[in-house]
Motif scaffolding. Structure first.
Motif, PDB file in Angstrom:
ATOM      1  N   TYR A  29       0.828  -1.212   0.000  1.00  0.00           N
ATOM      2  CA  TYR A  29       0.000   0.000   0.000  1.00  0.00           C
ATOM      3  C   TYR A  29       0.862   1.261   0.000  1.00  0.00           C
ATOM      4  N   VAL A  30       1.891   1.292   0.836  1.00  0.00           N
ATOM      5  CA  VAL A  30       2.775   2.456   0.894  1.00  0.00           C
ATOM      6  C   VAL A  30       3.537   2.613  -0.423  1.00  0.00           C
ATOM      7  N   SER A  31       3.974   1.497  -1.019  1.00  0.00           N
ATOM      8  CA  SER A  31       4.680   1.570  -2.305  1.00  0.00           C
ATOM      9  C   SER A  31       3.779   2.146  -3.391  1.00  0.00           C
ATOM     10  N   ASN A  32       2.510   1.763  -3.387  1.00  0.00           N
ATOM     11  CA  ASN A  32       1.570   2.326  -4.370  1.00  0.00           C
ATOM     12  C   ASN A  32       1.363   3.820  -4.140  1.00  0.00           C
ATOM     13  N   LEU A  33       1.273   4.231  -2.883  1.00  0.00           N
ATOM     14  CA  LEU A  33       1.149   5.663  -2.596  1.00  0.00           C
ATOM     15  C   LEU A  33       2.369   6.434  -3.089  1.00  0.00           C
ATOM     16  N   VAL A  34       3.557   5.863  -2.873  1.00  0.00           N
ATOM     17  CA  VAL A  34       4.784   6.521  -3.315  1.00  0.00           C
ATOM     18  C   VAL A  34       4.803   6.659  -4.832  1.00  0.00           C
ATOM     19  N   GLN A  35       4.435   5.590  -5.538  1.00  0.00           N
ATOM     20  CA  GLN A  35       4.459   5.617  -6.994  1.00  0.00           C
ATOM     21  C   GLN A  35       3.468   6.636  -7.558  1.00  0.00           C
ATOM     22  N   LYS A  36       2.254   6.662  -7.019  1.00  0.00           N
ATOM     23  CA  LYS A  36       1.250   7.616  -7.501  1.00  0.00           C
ATOM     24  C   LYS A  36       1.666   9.057  -7.210  1.00  0.00           C
ATOM     25  N   ARG A  37       2.219   9.281  -6.036  1.00  0.00           N
ATOM     26  CA  ARG A  37       2.626  10.637  -5.679  1.00  0.00           C
ATOM     27  C   ARG A  37       3.791  11.106  -6.548  1.00  0.00           C
ATOM     28  N   ARG A  38       4.745  10.211  -6.818  1.00  0.00           N
ATOM     29  CA  ARG A  38       5.885  10.574  -7.660  1.00  0.00           C
ATOM     30  C   ARG A  38       5.417  10.886  -9.083  1.00  0.00           C
ATOM     31  N   GLU A  39       4.519  10.074  -9.620  1.00  0.00           N
ATOM     32  CA  GLU A  39       4.011  10.333 -10.967  1.00  0.00           C
ATOM     33  C   GLU A  39       3.274  11.665 -11.032  1.00  0.00           C
ATOM     34  N   TYR A  62      17.705  21.212  -0.078  1.00  0.00           N
ATOM     35  CA  TYR A  62      17.672  20.628  -1.422  1.00  0.00           C
ATOM     36  C   TYR A  62      17.817  19.104  -1.374  1.00  0.00           C
ATOM     37  N   GLU A  63      18.668  18.613  -0.481  1.00  0.00           N
ATOM     38  CA  GLU A  63      18.820  17.163  -0.347  1.00  0.00           C
ATOM     39  C   GLU A  63      17.542  16.519   0.179  1.00  0.00           C
ATOM     40  N   ASN A  64      16.849  17.185   1.083  1.00  0.00           N
ATOM     41  CA  ASN A  64      15.565  16.654   1.576  1.00  0.00           C
ATOM     42  C   ASN A  64      14.525  16.613   0.470  1.00  0.00           C
ATOM     43  N   LEU A  65      14.522  17.629  -0.401  1.00  0.00           N
ATOM     44  CA  LEU A  65      13.600  17.618  -1.538  1.00  0.00           C
ATOM     45  C   LEU A  65      13.869  16.428  -2.449  1.00  0.00           C
ATOM     46  N   ALA A  66      15.141  16.155  -2.745  1.00  0.00           N
ATOM     47  CA  ALA A  66      15.477  15.010  -3.589  1.00  0.00           C
ATOM     48  C   ALA A  66      15.116  13.696  -2.904  1.00  0.00           C
ATOM     49  N   ARG A  67      15.315  13.617  -1.591  1.00  0.00           N
ATOM     50  CA  ARG A  67      15.008  12.378  -0.868  1.00  0.00           C
ATOM     51  C   ARG A  67      13.504  12.136  -0.789  1.00  0.00           C
ATOM     52  N   ARG A  68      12.715  13.191  -0.636  1.00  0.00           N
ATOM     53  CA  ARG A  68      11.266  13.019  -0.522  1.00  0.00           C
ATOM     54  C   ARG A  68      10.628  12.590  -1.839  1.00  0.00           C
ATOM     55  N   THR A  69      11.205  13.005  -2.956  1.00  0.00           N
ATOM     56  CA  THR A  69      10.635  12.649  -4.264  1.00  0.00           C
ATOM     57  C   THR A  69      11.254  11.388  -4.851  1.00  0.00           C
ATOM     58  N   ASP A  70      12.572  11.185  -4.613  1.00  0.00           N
ATOM     59  CA  ASP A  70      13.286   9.990  -5.078  1.00  0.00           C
ATOM     60  C   ASP A  70      13.113   9.806  -6.589  1.00  0.00           C
ATOM     61  N   HIS A  71      13.433  10.866  -7.348  1.00  0.00           N
ATOM     62  CA  HIS A  71      13.354  10.803  -8.805  1.00  0.00           C
ATOM     63  C   HIS A  71      14.639  11.410  -9.379  1.00  0.00           C
TER      64      HIS A  71
END
Length: 320
Positions: A159-169, A231-240
Motif C-alpha cells: 500500500y505504501v509503495s503504491n502511494l509513493v508511486q502515484k505521488r511521484r508520478e 535541497y537534499e531533503n527535496l530530492a530524498r522526498r521525491t526519489d526521482h
C-alpha cells in the motif's frame, strides 16, 4: 438468442438506455464541482502552520532545553512501544518510504508497524472463519489461512509503495512546467525562496503534491542550518532522478556561485525530455494492454452484429 437480439434491437430499450446514460452524465457533471475539495489550500495551510510550530518549538528548546519532536501517543503507539515492534519488524526504509508517500512524523511509522503486526492475525482469523463456514477441505483451509496472513503482513508495504508511486508520478507530470516558471522567476530577480513560494502557489492547480513539496522546501530554507540540506531533503522526498539533478544543480549554485538561471534552463530541458520519454514508453505499451479488452469487449458485440441478422432469419425459418 433470438429473444436477446430482439430485446437489444428494440427502439424503446435503446432510447431508454440513451436517456439513462445522459441523465447519469448530467448528474455527474453537476455533482463533481460540488464534491471537489480545496486540497491545495488545506495542505499549504498545514505547511505554514507546521513552519510556525517548528519556529515556536525551536525557541522554546533554546530557552528551556526541551525537544522539538512531536509526541507520538495513543493506543497504537503504546502497543508498538510495549511489544517493541520496530525492532521485531525492523524495516530500514520505512521512514523514507512514508516520507515519499507524504506521510510525515512518527505517528505514520507507528501505524505502519501496528498494521503489519495486527493484519496477519485479522486476515488469518477471517480466512479461517470463512473456510470453516463454507466447508473447505483441511489442506485448502490451511493454505487459505497462510495466504491471508502473508497478505496481511506484506499488505501495508504494498500500500505504501503504491502511494509513493502515484505521488511521484503526480509530481513529475508538472515538474518540468514548474522548472520553467522557476527559471522565469529567478531571471526576473527573485531569490530562490521567493521563486519557490510563487511557483508553488501557481503550480498547485496542476499538482497539489508538487506545491506542497515546494512549500516545504521554502520552509526548510528558512530554518535549517545549511541550505544544502533543504535541497537534499527535496530530492530524498521525491526519489526521482530529475529532482535529484535539480537539487544538485541548486546546491552547486549555492556553493560555487554559478549562474542559477543557466542550470535551471538545462535541467528544465532534461526533465521535459524525461517526461516525453515516459509518454513514449506508455504509448509503446498500449497495444499489448489493449489486447485483452478488445477480446473481451469488442469481439463479442462484433460477432452479435455480424451474426444477429442471420440468427433472426434462421429463427424465422424455424417458426415457419
Amino acid at each position: 438468442m433470438a429473444n436477446i437480439v430482439q430485446t437489444l434491437a428494440d427502439p424503446a430499450n435503446i432510447a431508454a438506455a440513451i436517456v439513462a446514460g445522459a441523465a447519469f452524465m448530467a448528474v455527474v457533471t453537476v455533482a463533481t464541482p460540488m464534491l471537489a475539495s480545496d486540497k491545495l489550500g488545506s495542505r499549504l495551510k498545514a505547511v505554514s502552520e507546521r513552519r510556525e510550530e517548528l519556529r515556536k518549538k525551536s525557541r522554546a528548546q533554546l530557552e528551556k532545553g526541551r525537544s522539538i519532536r512531536n509526541k507520538d501517543e495513543g493506543f497504537v503507539s503504546d502497543t508498538v512501544k510495549k511489544l517493541d515492534l520496530q525492532r521485531l519488524l525492523n524495516d530500514p526504509n520505512v521512514q523514507n518510504k512514508l516520507t515519499q508517500a507524504g506521510l510525515r512524523g512518527q505517528t505514520p511509522v507507528s501505524i505502519f508497524y501496528f498494521c503489519r503486526f495486527a493484519l496477519p492475525f485479522v486476515f488469518g482469523i477471517g480466512a479461517f472463519i470463512y473456510s470453516s463456514t463454507t466447508g473447505v477441505l483441511a489442506d485448502t483451509k490451511l493454505a487459505l489461512v497462510v495466504a491471508a496472513a502473508a497478505f496481511g503482513f506484506y499488505g501495508p508495504t504494498i500500500y505504501v509503495s503504491n502511494l509513493v508511486q502515484k505521488r511521484r508520478e503526480n509530481i513529475m507530470k508538472s515538474f518540468p512546467d514548474a522548472l520553467d516558471m522557476l527559471l522565469i522567476c529567478v531571471e526576473s530577480g527573485m531569490s530562490i525562496e521567493l521563486a519557490l513560494h510563487r511557483v508553488g502557489a501557481e503550480i498547485g492547480a496542476a499538482s497539489v503534491e508538487l506545491a506542497e513539496e515546494m512549500a516545504l522546501t521554502t520552509a526548510e530554507l528558512s530554518y535549517l542550518p545549511e541550505r544544502r540540506m533543504a535541497y537534499e531533503n527535496l530530492a530524498r522526498r521525491t526519489d526521482h532522478p530529475g529532482v535529484k539533478g535539480v537539487a544538485m544543480a541548486l546546491t552547486q549554485a549555492e556553493k560555487y556561485g554559478t549562474p542559477l538561471g543557466s542550470a535551471l534552463r538545462v535541467m528544465a530541458k532534461e526533465n521535459r525530455d524525461l517526461r516525453i520519454s515516459a509518454a513514449e514508453k506508455k504509448a509503446a505499451a498500449l497495444p499489448a494492454k489493449l489486447t485483452v479488452p478488445m477480446i473481451l469487449f469488442f469481439l463479442p458485440p462484433l460477432f452479435m452484429i455480424i451474426m444477429g441478422p442471420a440468427m433472426i432469419q434462421i429463427a424465422g425459418y424455424m417458426k415457419n
